[in-house]
Design an enzyme around this catalytic site. Sequence first.
Site, PDB file in Angstrom:
ATOM      1  N   GLY A   1      42.318  81.399  77.772  1.00 13.03           N
ATOM      2  CA  GLY A   1      41.850  81.855  76.472  1.00 13.03           C
ATOM      3  C   GLY A   1      40.352  82.042  76.497  1.00 13.03           C
ATOM      4  O   GLY A   1      39.839  83.072  76.902  1.00 13.03           O
TER       5      GLY A   1
ATOM      6  N   ASP B   1      54.210  82.662  71.589  1.00 12.96           N
ATOM      7  CA  ASP B   1      54.049  81.215  71.758  1.00 12.96           C
ATOM      8  C   ASP B   1      54.181  80.515  70.407  1.00 12.96           C
ATOM      9  O   ASP B   1      53.189  80.109  69.804  1.00 12.96           O
ATOM     10  CB  ASP B   1      52.684  80.943  72.390  1.00 12.96           C
ATOM     11  CG  ASP B   1      52.492  79.492  72.791  1.00 12.96           C
ATOM     12  OD1 ASP B   1      53.505  78.771  72.875  1.00 12.96           O
ATOM     13  OD2 ASP B   1      51.340  79.093  73.023  1.00 12.96           O
ATOM     14  N   LEU B   2      55.427  80.355  69.952  1.00  9.78           N
ATOM     15  CA  LEU B   2      55.680  79.753  68.639  1.00  9.78           C
ATOM     16  C   LEU B   2      55.986  78.266  68.697  1.00  9.78           C
ATOM     17  O   LEU B   2      55.982  77.579  67.676  1.00  9.78           O
ATOM     18  CB  LEU B   2      56.845  80.480  67.949  1.00  9.78           C
ATOM     19  CG  LEU B   2      56.623  81.957  67.636  1.00  9.78           C
ATOM     20  CD1 LEU B   2      57.804  82.512  66.846  1.00  9.78           C
ATOM     21  CD2 LEU B   2      55.335  82.174  66.871  1.00  9.78           C
ATOM     22  N   LYS B   3      56.301  77.765  69.889  1.00  9.49           N
ATOM     23  CA  LYS B   3      56.599  76.326  70.064  1.00  9.49           C
ATOM     24  C   LYS B   3      57.619  75.832  69.027  1.00  9.49           C
ATOM     25  O   LYS B   3      57.384  74.863  68.299  1.00  9.49           O
ATOM     26  CB  LYS B   3      55.321  75.495  69.990  1.00  9.49           C
ATOM     27  CG  LYS B   3      54.301  75.836  71.066  1.00  9.49           C
ATOM     28  CD  LYS B   3      53.070  74.939  70.957  1.00  9.49           C
ATOM     29  CE  LYS B   3      52.058  75.228  72.049  1.00  9.49           C
ATOM     30  NZ  LYS B   3      51.370  76.530  71.862  1.00  9.49           N
TER      31      LYS B   3
ATOM     32  N   LYS C   1      49.391  86.800  75.276  1.00  9.13           N
ATOM     33  CA  LYS C   1      50.127  85.702  74.652  1.00  9.13           C
ATOM     34  C   LYS C   1      49.695  85.607  73.187  1.00  9.13           C
ATOM     35  O   LYS C   1      48.520  85.415  72.888  1.00  9.13           O
ATOM     36  CB  LYS C   1      49.846  84.370  75.358  1.00  9.13           C
ATOM     37  CG  LYS C   1      50.603  83.187  74.757  1.00  9.13           C
ATOM     38  CD  LYS C   1      50.256  81.880  75.463  1.00  9.13           C
ATOM     39  CE  LYS C   1      48.951  81.272  75.007  1.00  9.13           C
ATOM     40  NZ  LYS C   1      49.029  80.711  73.625  1.00  9.13           N
TER      41      LYS C   1
ATOM     42  N   THR D   1      48.271  70.190  76.540  1.00  5.71           N
ATOM     43  CA  THR D   1      47.132  69.931  77.423  1.00  5.71           C
ATOM     44  C   THR D   1      45.941  69.301  76.703  1.00  5.71           C
ATOM     45  O   THR D   1      44.966  68.912  77.337  1.00  5.71           O
ATOM     46  CB  THR D   1      46.684  71.224  78.133  1.00  5.71           C
ATOM     47  OG1 THR D   1      46.545  72.272  77.168  1.00  5.71           O
ATOM     48  CG2 THR D   1      47.689  71.633  79.192  1.00  5.71           C
TER      49      THR D   1
ATOM     50  N   ARG E   1      40.372  76.782  83.162  1.00  4.01           N
ATOM     51  CA  ARG E   1      38.973  77.132  82.933  1.00  4.01           C
ATOM     52  C   ARG E   1      38.334  77.635  84.226  1.00  4.01           C
ATOM     53  O   ARG E   1      38.594  77.091  85.310  1.00  4.01           O
ATOM     54  CB  ARG E   1      38.190  75.903  82.451  1.00  4.01           C
ATOM     55  CG  ARG E   1      38.606  75.393  81.082  1.00  4.01           C
ATOM     56  CD  ARG E   1      38.133  76.320  79.979  1.00  4.01           C
ATOM     57  NE  ARG E   1      38.354  75.761  78.657  1.00  4.01           N
ATOM     58  CZ  ARG E   1      39.470  75.933  77.935  1.00  4.01           C
ATOM     59  NH1 ARG E   1      40.468  76.631  78.447  1.00  4.01           N
ATOM     60  NH2 ARG E   1      39.595  75.412  76.727  1.00  4.01           N
TER      61      ARG E   1
ATOM     62  N   ILE F   1      65.835  71.148  64.126  1.00  7.20           N
ATOM     63  CA  ILE F   1      67.241  70.888  64.416  1.00  7.20           C
ATOM     64  C   ILE F   1      67.845  72.164  64.978  1.00  7.20           C
ATOM     65  O   ILE F   1      67.372  73.276  64.680  1.00  7.20           O
ATOM     66  CB  ILE F   1      67.996  70.406  63.156  1.00  7.20           C
ATOM     67  CG1 ILE F   1      67.978  71.491  62.063  1.00  7.20           C
ATOM     68  CG2 ILE F   1      67.407  69.100  62.643  1.00  7.20           C
ATOM     69  CD1 ILE F   1      68.842  71.162  60.866  1.00  7.20           C
TER      70      ILE F   1
END
Length: 230
Positions: free
Chosen positions: A209, A60-62, A35, A120, A180, A66
């Site tokens: 991660g 993962d650019l989120k 990712k 999160t 985790r 508009i």
Amino acid sequence: MVNKNVFVACDTSNINEIKKIINYTKTNKLKIIPKFGLQFFYSKNGRAFLQKFKKDYWLDLKINDIPQTALSAIDSLKDLKRCKYITVHVSGGLEMLKAITKKTKKINKNLKVLGVTVLTSLNNKSLREIGHTKTVEQLVLKQAGLIKKSGAAGIVCSAQEAKIVRKKYKSLFIVTPGIRLPGDDANDQSRIMTPVDAFKNKVSGIVMGRSLVKGNIKNNIKRLINHLNQ
């Protein structure tokens, strides 16, 4: 166990570190998918690296803007042929979600849109500070409805909400960050869970991660496999 999706967060701008993470997380016992987030994509050589990357990955650019600007952003990624997942913020609204989902089907039939809900790192107190009146669980479920209505493939939420989302929206691809291994620090995450418990909540995949890439990556992968074999 090989059918379990584990997305490894490649959160660095160092190409050599990226290669190390990808090589050291290889295993035939899990489906490991890299990712790449904002840090790598915005780095000097990040985009060029992804253009030549030969395996499926999650970008993962989120995206959150508009509809027309969001569409332009998606269109600019059409050369990244091996990008399999792209994230957009549900807070961009239903019309943005619909537009992006429609656009991705035209430029890359294998590209799946994942709607990001409540990060999160946030909790109920954080939501109140922002101005929300709903709890995390209520807001995520509301956002899941928008994702389903838009035709997007999946949702990004914590594993704590995954159970209620799965119960109501059985077909959604549910991915959960904030994962985790037992005993590891939560760091900046508020809503965390172990891999075993996440999969018990019927998630489609987990994002890991620091629990995987901090320290000895090969040993961390072994820890994860042993944990999932409990």
